[in-house]
Scaffold this motif. Structure first.
Motif, PDB file in Angstrom:
ATOM      1  N   THR A 230       0.866  -1.184   0.000  1.00  0.00           N
ATOM      2  CA  THR A 230       0.000   0.000   0.000  1.00  0.00           C
ATOM      3  C   THR A 230       0.901   1.232   0.000  1.00  0.00           C
ATOM      4  O   THR A 230       2.122   1.117   0.168  1.00  0.00           O
ATOM      5  CB  THR A 230      -0.902   0.043   1.244  1.00  0.00           C
ATOM      6  N   PRO A 231       0.337   2.424  -0.152  1.00  0.00           N
ATOM      7  CA  PRO A 231       1.162   3.635  -0.057  1.00  0.00           C
ATOM      8  C   PRO A 231       1.841   3.791   1.309  1.00  0.00           C
ATOM      9  O   PRO A 231       2.790   4.572   1.431  1.00  0.00           O
ATOM     10  CB  PRO A 231       0.157   4.762  -0.307  1.00  0.00           C
ATOM     11  N   GLU A 232       1.393   3.052   2.333  1.00  0.00           N
ATOM     12  CA  GLU A 232       2.027   3.105   3.654  1.00  0.00           C
ATOM     13  C   GLU A 232       3.243   2.189   3.773  1.00  0.00           C
ATOM     14  O   GLU A 232       3.984   2.262   4.762  1.00  0.00           O
ATOM     15  CB  GLU A 232       1.018   2.733   4.741  1.00  0.00           C
ATOM     16  N   THR A 233       3.450   1.319   2.806  1.00  0.00           N
ATOM     17  CA  THR A 233       4.627   0.447   2.822  1.00  0.00           C
ATOM     18  C   THR A 233       5.885   1.314   2.762  1.00  0.00           C
ATOM     19  O   THR A 233       5.956   2.244   1.955  1.00  0.00           O
ATOM     20  CB  THR A 233       4.596  -0.509   1.619  1.00  0.00           C
ATOM     21  N   PRO A 234       6.859   1.059   3.611  1.00  0.00           N
ATOM     22  CA  PRO A 234       8.054   1.917   3.627  1.00  0.00           C
ATOM     23  C   PRO A 234       8.934   1.727   2.397  1.00  0.00           C
ATOM     24  O   PRO A 234       8.888   0.684   1.738  1.00  0.00           O
ATOM     25  CB  PRO A 234       8.779   1.474   4.896  1.00  0.00           C
ATOM     26  N   PRO A 235       9.760   2.724   2.096  1.00  0.00           N
ATOM     27  CA  PRO A 235      10.718   2.614   0.984  1.00  0.00           C
ATOM     28  C   PRO A 235      11.607   1.390   1.139  1.00  0.00           C
ATOM     29  O   PRO A 235      11.915   0.961   2.253  1.00  0.00           O
ATOM     30  CB  PRO A 235      11.534   3.913   1.085  1.00  0.00           C
ATOM     31  N   PRO A 248      13.225 -17.719  -6.901  1.00  0.00           N
ATOM     32  CA  PRO A 248      13.173 -17.075  -8.216  1.00  0.00           C
ATOM     33  C   PRO A 248      13.285 -15.562  -8.124  1.00  0.00           C
ATOM     34  O   PRO A 248      12.687 -14.927  -7.249  1.00  0.00           O
ATOM     35  CB  PRO A 248      11.804 -17.510  -8.756  1.00  0.00           C
ATOM     36  N   VAL A 249      14.062 -14.985  -9.044  1.00  0.00           N
ATOM     37  CA  VAL A 249      14.263 -13.535  -9.051  1.00  0.00           C
ATOM     38  C   VAL A 249      12.954 -12.788  -9.269  1.00  0.00           C
ATOM     39  O   VAL A 249      12.838 -11.593  -8.927  1.00  0.00           O
ATOM     40  CB  VAL A 249      15.314 -13.171 -10.127  1.00  0.00           C
ATOM     41  N   GLU A 250      11.935 -13.463  -9.788  1.00  0.00           N
ATOM     42  CA  GLU A 250      10.628 -12.825  -9.990  1.00  0.00           C
ATOM     43  C   GLU A 250      10.018 -12.354  -8.667  1.00  0.00           C
ATOM     44  O   GLU A 250       9.168 -11.474  -8.658  1.00  0.00           O
ATOM     45  CB  GLU A 250       9.664 -13.778 -10.703  1.00  0.00           C
ATOM     46  N   ASN A 251      10.432 -12.949  -7.544  1.00  0.00           N
ATOM     47  CA  ASN A 251       9.972 -12.457  -6.251  1.00  0.00           C
ATOM     48  C   ASN A 251      10.327 -10.986  -6.087  1.00  0.00           C
ATOM     49  O   ASN A 251       9.489 -10.162  -5.717  1.00  0.00           O
ATOM     50  CB  ASN A 251      10.591 -13.278  -5.115  1.00  0.00           C
ATOM     51  N   THR A 252      11.575 -10.655  -6.363  1.00  0.00           N
ATOM     52  CA  THR A 252      12.024  -9.266  -6.261  1.00  0.00           C
ATOM     53  C   THR A 252      11.366  -8.390  -7.309  1.00  0.00           C
ATOM     54  O   THR A 252      10.911  -7.276  -7.015  1.00  0.00           O
ATOM     55  CB  THR A 252      13.560  -9.211  -6.397  1.00  0.00           C
ATOM     56  N   LYS A 253      11.293  -8.859  -8.529  1.00  0.00           N
ATOM     57  CA  LYS A 253      10.738  -8.051  -9.611  1.00  0.00           C
ATOM     58  C   LYS A 253       9.272  -7.705  -9.362  1.00  0.00           C
ATOM     59  O   LYS A 253       8.844  -6.560  -9.580  1.00  0.00           O
ATOM     60  CB  LYS A 253      10.902  -8.774 -10.945  1.00  0.00           C
ATOM     61  N   LEU A 259       5.569  -1.935  -5.494  1.00  0.00           N
ATOM     62  CA  LEU A 259       5.968  -0.703  -4.808  1.00  0.00           C
ATOM     63  C   LEU A 259       5.855   0.494  -5.743  1.00  0.00           C
ATOM     64  O   LEU A 259       5.338   1.558  -5.362  1.00  0.00           O
ATOM     65  CB  LEU A 259       7.398  -0.830  -4.285  1.00  0.00           C
ATOM     66  N   ARG A 260       6.324   0.332  -6.970  1.00  0.00           N
ATOM     67  CA  ARG A 260       6.242   1.439  -7.920  1.00  0.00           C
ATOM     68  C   ARG A 260       4.801   1.828  -8.208  1.00  0.00           C
ATOM     69  O   ARG A 260       4.461   3.013  -8.282  1.00  0.00           O
ATOM     70  CB  ARG A 260       6.975   1.074  -9.216  1.00  0.00           C
TER      71      ARG A 260
END
Length: 300
Positions: A230-235, A248-253, A259-260
């Protein structure tokens, strides 16, 4: 046999001190959810020589003091281990010592693992400990030399899942009672993290350890953090190796993309090589992560 036993005692003592400045208990008295106080935690070493721990029933923070004269940002480190053990050497102590030398107040979190034999509501036990750690450090910021507006959480692999859980589920109505104080981290650092519990993305061992062999869809969705942003999730700073054969790298992607979409600042770095579990191993081709993170932290 007597020599082997004596050696094990020596190793256990050595691993439990690990050069931290002091240990800080998370709870006064018996931690919430503990079924027993008689279980002794088990310290061993992995095949690569790293310290690992299981059977944690008394969670605590290991404090590595930067000795800064002014309040400094705090970083809570959650070692990985598939929610089955915790890798305290290259994903804990070594990272904390490095961060403290950079001027950050570093804390390694020795959290309880989701073992139904040891705990009630085992699935939320690690999250309860992580949120308690954030709230406790913020509450005691002045005594710890911490800037209470900059309390972050860092995690490796399954520890990354825990850090991401704390970053998104800090308002969750925990079955063992709410955490007292502000438990929202101000930033997160996620290293080759398990993010999703969905069949096509998850690390199966982490999912089974956390949610059991037959989790329902509600549990899967709740702990698939790419769905909880959500918009409250920290940077976030989030890093993965493209050739990771475990998570799998897709977790990060997918987490970075979520986030974006929520307009949450994110630094996403995908390295070409490094595999999984490189942590603070200087011989790894992925060790450049330290340079990237140091640069990102300066802009907090």
């Amino acid at each position: 046999m007597r020599i082997i036993f004596s050696t094990l005692i020596f190793i256990t003592g050595m691993l439990n001190t690990m050069s931290q400045d002091r240990s800080i208990p998370l709870y006064q008295g018996n931690p919430p959810g503990n079924k027993t106080q008689d279980t002794e935690e088990t310290w061993t070493t992995s095949a690569s020589g790293s310290a690992i721990v299981t059977n944690v029933t008394v969670p605590e923070l290991w404090f590595f003091d930067s000795k800064c004269k002014q309040p400094a940002p705090a970083i809570i480190i959650c070692p990985g281990g598939g929610y089955q053990y915790q890798a305290y050497e290259h994903e804990g102590k070594q990272v904390a010592k490095w961060l403290s030398q950079l001027g950050y107040q570093a804390f390694v979190l020795k959290y309880r693992l989701p073992d139904e034999l040891l705990f009630d509501q085992a699935t939320t036990i690690p999250l309860t400990d992580a949120l308690q750690a954030i709230a406790s450090i913020r509450k005691n910021a002045s005594q710890l030399g911490v800037d209470s507006t900059k309390v972050g959480i860092m995690g490796f692999s399954a520890g990354g899942h825990l850090a991401a859980s704390a970053s998104n589920l800090f308002k969750l109505d925990l079955p063992l009672g709410s955490v007292t104080g502000n438990a929202r981290p101000d930033f997160s650092i996620l290293m080759y993290p398990v993010i999703s519990m969905s069949d096509d993305l998850t690390h199966q061992g982490s999912r089974e350890a956390l949610l059991g062999k037959q989790p329902d869809e509600k549990q899967i969705d709740l702990f698939s953090l790419e769905k909880q942003v959500t918009p409250e999730t920290p940077p976030a700073f989030i890093l993965h190796a493209q050739d990771d054969g475990s998570v799998p790298v897709e977790n990060t992607k997918q987490y970075a993309e979520a986030l974006r979409k929520a307009n949450v600042p994110v630094q996403e770095i995908i390295l070409p090589r490094g595999g999984h579990g490189f942590g603070f191993r200087k011989e790894s081709p992925a060790f450049e992560w330290t340079r990237h993170l140091e640069k990102w932290l300066k802009n907090l």
